[in-house]
Design a protein around this motif. Structure first.
Motif, PDB file in Angstrom:
ATOM      1  N   GLU A   1      -2.595  10.789   2.751  1.00 47.34           N
ATOM      2  CA  GLU A   1      -3.399  10.104   1.730  1.00 47.34           C
ATOM      3  C   GLU A   1      -2.930   8.666   1.669  1.00 47.34           C
ATOM      4  O   GLU A   1      -1.734   8.408   1.570  1.00 47.34           O
ATOM      5  N   ILE A   2      -3.862   7.728   1.713  1.00 47.85           N
ATOM      6  CA  ILE A   2      -3.540   6.323   1.505  1.00 47.85           C
ATOM      7  C   ILE A   2      -3.994   6.013   0.071  1.00 47.85           C
ATOM      8  O   ILE A   2      -5.157   6.184  -0.270  1.00 47.85           O
TER       9      ILE A   2
ATOM     10  N   GLU B   1       6.034   3.305   0.606  1.00 44.46           N
ATOM     11  CA  GLU B   1       5.374   2.015   0.388  1.00 44.46           C
ATOM     12  C   GLU B   1       5.286   1.311   1.731  1.00 44.46           C
ATOM     13  O   GLU B   1       6.269   1.238   2.465  1.00 44.46           O
ATOM     14  N   LEU B   2       4.111   0.817   2.045  1.00 40.86           N
ATOM     15  CA  LEU B   2       3.883   0.120   3.311  1.00 40.86           C
ATOM     16  C   LEU B   2       3.509  -1.332   3.057  1.00 40.86           C
ATOM     17  O   LEU B   2       2.875  -1.645   2.046  1.00 40.86           O
ATOM     18  N   THR B   3       3.850  -2.202   3.984  1.00 38.16           N
ATOM     19  CA  THR B   3       3.452  -3.598   3.866  1.00 38.16           C
ATOM     20  C   THR B   3       2.033  -3.833   4.376  1.00 38.16           C
ATOM     21  O   THR B   3       1.420  -4.844   4.041  1.00 38.16           O
ATOM     22  N   GLU B   4       1.517  -2.889   5.157  1.00 39.57           N
ATOM     23  CA  GLU B   4       0.162  -2.996   5.696  1.00 39.57           C
ATOM     24  C   GLU B   4      -0.862  -3.034   4.561  1.00 39.57           C
ATOM     25  O   GLU B   4      -0.764  -2.276   3.603  1.00 39.57           O
ATOM     26  N   THR B   5      -1.830  -3.936   4.652  1.00 42.89           N
ATOM     27  CA  THR B   5      -2.849  -4.062   3.602  1.00 42.89           C
ATOM     28  C   THR B   5      -4.188  -3.444   4.004  1.00 42.89           C
ATOM     29  O   THR B   5      -5.036  -3.231   3.148  1.00 42.89           O
ATOM     30  N   ASP B   6      -4.365  -3.141   5.271  1.00 45.01           N
ATOM     31  CA  ASP B   6      -5.599  -2.509   5.743  1.00 45.01           C
ATOM     32  C   ASP B   6      -5.422  -0.990   5.710  1.00 45.01           C
ATOM     33  O   ASP B   6      -4.532  -0.449   6.374  1.00 45.01           O
ATOM     34  N   ALA B   7      -6.247  -0.291   4.942  1.00 40.41           N
ATOM     35  CA  ALA B   7      -6.108   1.153   4.751  1.00 40.41           C
ATOM     36  C   ALA B   7      -6.223   1.916   6.069  1.00 40.41           C
ATOM     37  O   ALA B   7      -5.479   2.873   6.305  1.00 40.41           O
ATOM     38  N   GLY B   8      -7.134   1.525   6.922  1.00 38.09           N
ATOM     39  CA  GLY B   8      -7.309   2.203   8.202  1.00 38.09           C
ATOM     40  C   GLY B   8      -6.090   2.083   9.089  1.00 38.09           C
ATOM     41  O   GLY B   8      -5.644   3.062   9.695  1.00 38.09           O
ATOM     42  N   LYS B   9      -5.531   0.883   9.153  1.00 37.81           N
ATOM     43  CA  LYS B   9      -4.328   0.666   9.962  1.00 37.81           C
ATOM     44  C   LYS B   9      -3.137   1.410   9.362  1.00 37.81           C
ATOM     45  O   LYS B   9      -2.317   1.972  10.087  1.00 37.81           O
ATOM     46  N   ALA B  10      -3.053   1.413   8.040  1.00 35.99           N
ATOM     47  CA  ALA B  10      -1.960   2.114   7.371  1.00 35.99           C
ATOM     48  C   ALA B  10      -2.014   3.602   7.690  1.00 35.99           C
ATOM     49  O   ALA B  10      -0.999   4.220   8.020  1.00 35.99           O
ATOM     50  N   GLU B  11      -3.201   4.183   7.610  1.00 35.99           N
ATOM     51  CA  GLU B  11      -3.350   5.611   7.912  1.00 35.99           C
ATOM     52  C   GLU B  11      -2.971   5.904   9.359  1.00 35.99           C
ATOM     53  O   GLU B  11      -2.290   6.889   9.648  1.00 35.99           O
ATOM     54  N   GLU B  12      -3.383   5.042  10.249  1.00 35.90           N
ATOM     55  CA  GLU B  12      -3.048   5.182  11.666  1.00 35.90           C
ATOM     56  C   GLU B  12      -1.528   5.162  11.870  1.00 35.90           C
ATOM     57  O   GLU B  12      -0.976   5.988  12.603  1.00 35.90           O
ATOM     58  N   GLN B  13      -0.847   4.215  11.212  1.00 36.54           N
ATOM     59  CA  GLN B  13       0.604   4.105  11.319  1.00 36.54           C
ATOM     60  C   GLN B  13       1.296   5.352  10.781  1.00 36.54           C
ATOM     61  O   GLN B  13       2.220   5.881  11.404  1.00 36.54           O
ATOM     62  N   VAL B  14       0.851   5.815   9.632  1.00 39.04           N
ATOM     63  CA  VAL B  14       1.487   6.975   9.004  1.00 39.04           C
ATOM     64  C   VAL B  14       1.265   8.227   9.851  1.00 39.04           C
ATOM     65  O   VAL B  14       2.175   9.041  10.014  1.00 39.04           O
ATOM     66  N   LYS B  15       0.092   8.388  10.418  1.00 33.76           N
ATOM     67  CA  LYS B  15      -0.155   9.535  11.298  1.00 33.76           C
ATOM     68  C   LYS B  15       0.776   9.490  12.506  1.00 33.76           C
ATOM     69  O   LYS B  15       1.306  10.521  12.935  1.00 33.76           O
ATOM     70  N   ALA B  16       1.001   8.306  13.053  1.00 34.45           N
ATOM     71  CA  ALA B  16       1.929   8.173  14.178  1.00 34.45           C
ATOM     72  C   ALA B  16       3.346   8.539  13.743  1.00 34.45           C
ATOM     73  O   ALA B  16       4.081   9.203  14.486  1.00 34.45           O
ATOM     74  N   MET B  17       3.732   8.148  12.527  1.00 34.86           N
ATOM     75  CA  MET B  17       5.053   8.516  11.991  1.00 34.86           C
ATOM     76  C   MET B  17       5.182  10.031  11.870  1.00 34.86           C
ATOM     77  O   MET B  17       6.236  10.603  12.180  1.00 34.86           O
ATOM     78  N   CYS B  18       4.119  10.675  11.415  1.00 35.87           N
ATOM     79  CA  CYS B  18       4.128  12.135  11.271  1.00 35.87           C
ATOM     80  C   CYS B  18       4.282  12.810  12.628  1.00 35.87           C
ATOM     81  O   CYS B  18       5.057  13.754  12.774  1.00 35.87           O
TER      82      CYS B  18
ATOM     83  N   MET C   1       0.853  -1.162   0.000  1.00 37.82           N
ATOM     84  CA  MET C   1       0.000   0.000   0.000  1.00 37.82           C
ATOM     85  C   MET C   1       0.904   1.231   0.000  1.00 37.82           C
ATOM     86  O   MET C   1       1.945   1.244   0.630  1.00 37.82           O
ATOM     87  N   LYS C   2       0.489   2.273  -0.683  1.00 45.03           N
ATOM     88  CA  LYS C   2       1.284   3.486  -0.786  1.00 45.03           C
ATOM     89  C   LYS C   2       0.628   4.597   0.037  1.00 45.03           C
ATOM     90  O   LYS C   2      -0.590   4.701   0.098  1.00 45.03           O
ATOM     91  N   ALA C   3       1.468   5.418   0.667  1.00 44.83           N
ATOM     92  CA  ALA C   3       0.994   6.576   1.413  1.00 44.83           C
ATOM     93  C   ALA C   3       1.698   7.821   0.904  1.00 44.83           C
ATOM     94  O   ALA C   3       2.874   7.774   0.530  1.00 44.83           O
ATOM     95  N   ARG C   4       0.960   8.925   0.887  1.00 49.15           N
ATOM     96  CA  ARG C   4       1.530  10.221   0.520  1.00 49.15           C
ATOM     97  C   ARG C   4       1.193  11.194   1.650  1.00 49.15           C
ATOM     98  O   ARG C   4       0.043  11.299   2.060  1.00 49.15           O
ATOM     99  N   ILE C   5       2.230  11.892   2.136  1.00 50.60           N
ATOM    100  CA  ILE C   5       2.064  12.837   3.225  1.00 50.60           C
ATOM    101  C   ILE C   5       2.433  14.226   2.709  1.00 50.60           C
ATOM    102  O   ILE C   5       3.493  14.412   2.119  1.00 50.60           O
ATOM    103  N   HIS C   6       1.553  15.184   2.930  1.00 48.83           N
ATOM    104  CA  HIS C   6       1.802  16.582   2.577  1.00 48.83           C
ATOM    105  C   HIS C   6       2.095  17.326   3.879  1.00 48.83           C
ATOM    106  O   HIS C   6       1.239  17.356   4.773  1.00 48.83           O
ATOM    107  N   VAL C   7       3.282  17.917   3.978  1.00 43.53           N
ATOM    108  CA  VAL C   7       3.667  18.666   5.170  1.00 43.53           C
ATOM    109  C   VAL C   7       3.825  20.134   4.774  1.00 43.53           C
ATOM    110  O   VAL C   7       4.551  20.443   3.825  1.00 43.53           O
TER     111      VAL C   7
END
Length: 79
Positions: free
Chosen positions: A77-78, A45-62, A1-7
């Motif tokens: 954005e997921i 690129e994330l290995t997580e396949t669940d969009a909700g969990k991926a978004e949660e992880q990326v927000k924590a990274m931010c 799954m891919k994530a895009r973060i706008h800062v």
């Protein structure tokens, strides 16, 4: 799954890079540009396949590393 973060800098925070870009655009003949705010985009690129969990992880990274939340906002954005 891919994530895009706008800062981006929060409103009210001085943006000297944006001001320099605006000034340079004017010097190059691009009149009519009143304000420029600059930021960054991070894609991963994330290995997580669940969009909700991926978004949660990326927000924590931010919150912990990718954005300085005192002066910056971020949007995730997921894809």
């Amino acid at each position: 799954m891919k994530a895009r973060i706008h800062v981006t800098l929060k409103n009210g925070v001085l943006d000297p890079q944006g001001a320099a870009v605006r000034h340079s655009l004017g010097a190059l003949g691009f009149d009519g540009v009143e304000k420029v705010r600059q930021g960054k985009i991070i894609e991963m690129e994330l290995t997580e396949t669940d969009a909700g969990k991926a978004e949660e992880q990326v927000k924590a990274m931010c919150e912990k590393l990718l954005a300085n939340t005192v002066i910056e906002d971020y949007a995730v954005e997921i894809l």
